[in-house]
Write a protein that holds these residues in place. Structure first.
Motif, PDB file in Angstrom:
ATOM      1  N   SER A  32      15.444 -10.392 -27.883  1.00 44.77           N
ATOM      2  CA  SER A  32      14.048  -9.985 -28.039  1.00 44.77           C
ATOM      3  C   SER A  32      13.488  -9.442 -26.731  1.00 44.77           C
ATOM      4  O   SER A  32      12.818  -8.402 -26.715  1.00 44.77           O
ATOM      5  N   LEU A  33      13.777 -10.131 -25.629  1.00 50.24           N
ATOM      6  CA  LEU A  33      13.293  -9.678 -24.325  1.00 50.24           C
ATOM      7  C   LEU A  33      13.947  -8.364 -23.912  1.00 50.24           C
ATOM      8  O   LEU A  33      13.290  -7.496 -23.342  1.00 50.24           O
ATOM      9  N   LEU A  34      15.222  -8.216 -24.201  1.00 51.22           N
ATOM     10  CA  LEU A  34      15.896  -6.954 -23.900  1.00 51.22           C
ATOM     11  C   LEU A  34      15.191  -5.809 -24.615  1.00 51.22           C
ATOM     12  O   LEU A  34      14.930  -4.760 -24.034  1.00 51.22           O
ATOM     13  N   LYS A  35      14.843  -6.029 -25.877  1.00 52.64           N
ATOM     14  CA  LYS A  35      14.157  -4.985 -26.640  1.00 52.64           C
ATOM     15  C   LYS A  35      12.795  -4.661 -26.044  1.00 52.64           C
ATOM     16  O   LYS A  35      12.449  -3.493 -25.881  1.00 52.64           O
ATOM     17  N   THR A  36      12.011  -5.685 -25.717  1.00 48.62           N
ATOM     18  CA  THR A  36      10.650  -5.429 -25.245  1.00 48.62           C
ATOM     19  C   THR A  36      10.582  -5.009 -23.791  1.00 48.62           C
ATOM     20  O   THR A  36       9.721  -4.225 -23.410  1.00 48.62           O
ATOM     21  N   GLU A  37      11.490  -5.514 -22.945  1.00 47.60           N
ATOM     22  CA  GLU A  37      11.423  -5.218 -21.516  1.00 47.60           C
ATOM     23  C   GLU A  37      12.237  -3.996 -21.104  1.00 47.60           C
ATOM     24  O   GLU A  37      12.050  -3.488 -20.008  1.00 47.60           O
ATOM     25  N   VAL A  38      13.130  -3.541 -21.958  1.00 49.70           N
ATOM     26  CA  VAL A  38      13.964  -2.397 -21.601  1.00 49.70           C
ATOM     27  C   VAL A  38      13.873  -1.298 -22.648  1.00 49.70           C
ATOM     28  O   VAL A  38      13.441  -0.185 -22.369  1.00 49.70           O
ATOM     29  N   LEU A  39      14.289  -1.606 -23.851  1.00 50.61           N
ATOM     30  CA  LEU A  39      14.448  -0.561 -24.864  1.00 50.61           C
ATOM     31  C   LEU A  39      13.145   0.104 -25.271  1.00 50.61           C
ATOM     32  O   LEU A  39      13.090   1.328 -25.407  1.00 50.61           O
ATOM     33  N   GLU A  40      12.097  -0.676 -25.455  1.00 48.01           N
ATOM     34  CA  GLU A  40      10.830  -0.097 -25.906  1.00 48.01           C
ATOM     35  C   GLU A  40      10.133   0.713 -24.819  1.00 48.01           C
ATOM     36  O   GLU A  40       9.235   1.491 -25.114  1.00 48.01           O
ATOM     37  N   LEU A  41      10.545   0.564 -23.575  1.00 48.07           N
ATOM     38  CA  LEU A  41       9.927   1.298 -22.470  1.00 48.07           C
ATOM     39  C   LEU A  41      10.580   2.657 -22.230  1.00 48.07           C
ATOM     40  O   LEU A  41      10.059   3.462 -21.476  1.00 48.07           O
ATOM     41  N   ARG A  42      11.713   2.889 -22.867  1.00 47.96           N
ATOM     42  CA  ARG A  42      12.453   4.132 -22.651  1.00 47.96           C
ATOM     43  C   ARG A  42      12.089   5.186 -23.691  1.00 47.96           C
ATOM     44  O   ARG A  42      11.711   4.878 -24.805  1.00 47.96           O
ATOM     45  N   GLU A  43      12.257   6.425 -23.284  1.00 48.81           N
ATOM     46  CA  GLU A  43      12.065   7.555 -24.193  1.00 48.81           C
ATOM     47  C   GLU A  43      13.310   7.703 -25.070  1.00 48.81           C
ATOM     48  O   GLU A  43      14.393   7.271 -24.710  1.00 48.81           O
ATOM     49  N   TRP A  44      13.144   8.353 -26.213  1.00 51.31           N
ATOM     50  CA  TRP A  44      14.271   8.623 -27.104  1.00 51.31           C
ATOM     51  C   TRP A  44      15.009   9.854 -26.618  1.00 51.31           C
ATOM     52  O   TRP A  44      14.353  10.803 -26.224  1.00 51.31           O
ATOM     53  N   PRO A  45      16.297   9.907 -26.575  1.00 47.80           N
ATOM     54  CA  PRO A  45      17.232   8.821 -26.903  1.00 47.80           C
ATOM     55  C   PRO A  45      17.252   7.778 -25.796  1.00 47.80           C
ATOM     56  O   PRO A  45      17.123   8.119 -24.615  1.00 47.80           O
ATOM     57  N   VAL A  46      17.390   6.542 -26.194  1.00 50.00           N
ATOM     58  CA  VAL A  46      17.306   5.429 -25.253  1.00 50.00           C
ATOM     59  C   VAL A  46      18.435   5.496 -24.222  1.00 50.00           C
ATOM     60  O   VAL A  46      18.219   5.283 -23.036  1.00 50.00           O
ATOM     61  N   PHE A  47      19.633   5.800 -24.681  1.00 47.30           N
ATOM     62  CA  PHE A  47      20.792   5.871 -23.797  1.00 47.30           C
ATOM     63  C   PHE A  47      21.434   7.250 -23.905  1.00 47.30           C
ATOM     64  O   PHE A  47      21.450   7.856 -24.969  1.00 47.30           O
ATOM     65  N   ALA A  48      22.004   7.711 -22.819  1.00 52.69           N
ATOM     66  CA  ALA A  48      22.656   9.021 -22.801  1.00 52.69           C
ATOM     67  C   ALA A  48      23.965   8.999 -23.584  1.00 52.69           C
ATOM     68  O   ALA A  48      24.311   9.971 -24.247  1.00 52.69           O
ATOM     69  N   ASP A  49      24.684   7.882 -23.482  1.00 52.99           N
ATOM     70  CA  ASP A  49      25.978   7.743 -24.148  1.00 52.99           C
ATOM     71  C   ASP A  49      26.338   6.254 -24.161  1.00 52.99           C
ATOM     72  O   ASP A  49      25.619   5.429 -23.588  1.00 52.99           O
ATOM     73  N   PRO A  50      27.457   5.892 -24.810  1.00 53.50           N
ATOM     74  CA  PRO A  50      27.837   4.469 -24.861  1.00 53.50           C
ATOM     75  C   PRO A  50      28.027   3.838 -23.483  1.00 53.50           C
ATOM     76  O   PRO A  50      27.675   2.670 -23.289  1.00 53.50           O
ATOM     77  N   ALA A  51      28.545   4.580 -22.521  1.00 53.16           N
ATOM     78  CA  ALA A  51      28.732   4.021 -21.173  1.00 53.16           C
ATOM     79  C   ALA A  51      27.386   3.698 -20.537  1.00 53.16           C
ATOM     80  O   ALA A  51      27.237   2.671 -19.859  1.00 53.16           O
ATOM     81  N   ASP A  52      26.391   4.547 -20.759  1.00 50.77           N
ATOM     82  CA  ASP A  52      25.037   4.292 -20.249  1.00 50.77           C
ATOM     83  C   ASP A  52      24.447   3.051 -20.906  1.00 50.77           C
ATOM     84  O   ASP A  52      23.825   2.222 -20.241  1.00 50.77           O
ATOM     85  N   ALA A  53      24.662   2.902 -22.212  1.00 50.81           N
ATOM     86  CA  ALA A  53      24.165   1.719 -22.927  1.00 50.81           C
ATOM     87  C   ALA A  53      24.800   0.451 -22.365  1.00 50.81           C
ATOM     88  O   ALA A  53      24.112  -0.530 -22.075  1.00 50.81           O
TER      89      ALA A  53
END
Length: 95
Positions: A32-53
Motif C-alpha cells: 500500500s505504501l509503495l503504491k501511495t509513496e511511489v507509484l501514484e506520484l509518477r506520470e504514466w507510464p510509471v516505468f520505462a521498462d521491466p528493469a526500471d520497475a
C-alpha cells in the motif's frame, strides 16, 4: 489457469483473512505504501521498462527497511528494530 495447472488462491466472499499468513498485514502495508509513496506520484507510464520497475521497487524496499521510520515499532526503521530483536533474542537463548 486450469490448463497450466495453476490453482487460484482466493478467499471466500466476506472472509478477508482466509489467505492471511503471519506477517500478511505488514506485507499489505508495504504494498500500500509503495503504491501511495511511489507509484501514484509518477506520470504514466510509471516505468520505462521491466528493469526500471525492478530497480525502482528495489530502491523503495531499501528505503522502507533502512530509512523510513515506522510508528508501529517506536519510530524506528525495520532494519534497526530487527537488529535490536536479534540482540535481545541472542541474550535470552540458552547456549
Amino acid at each position: 489457469m486450469h490448463r497450466h495447472g495453476a490453482v487460484r488462491s482466493q478467499s471466500r466472499r466476506g472472509e478477508c483473512y482466509d489467505n492471511a499468513l503471519p506477517g500478511t498485514t505488514q506485507a499489505e502495508s508495504l504494498w500500500s505504501l509503495l503504491k501511495t509513496e511511489v507509484l501514484e506520484l509518477r506520470e504514466w507510464p510509471v516505468f520505462a521498462d521491466p528493469a526500471d520497475a525492478q530497480a525502482s521497487i528495489a530502491d523503495y524496499f531499501d528505503y522502507y527497511n533502512h530509512d523510513r521510520l515506522h510508528s508501529s515499532i517506536g519510530y524506528q526503521t525495520p532494519y534497526h528494530a530487527h537488529r535490536q530483536l536479534l540482540k535481545t533474542t541472542a541474550l535470552n537463548c540458552p547456549a
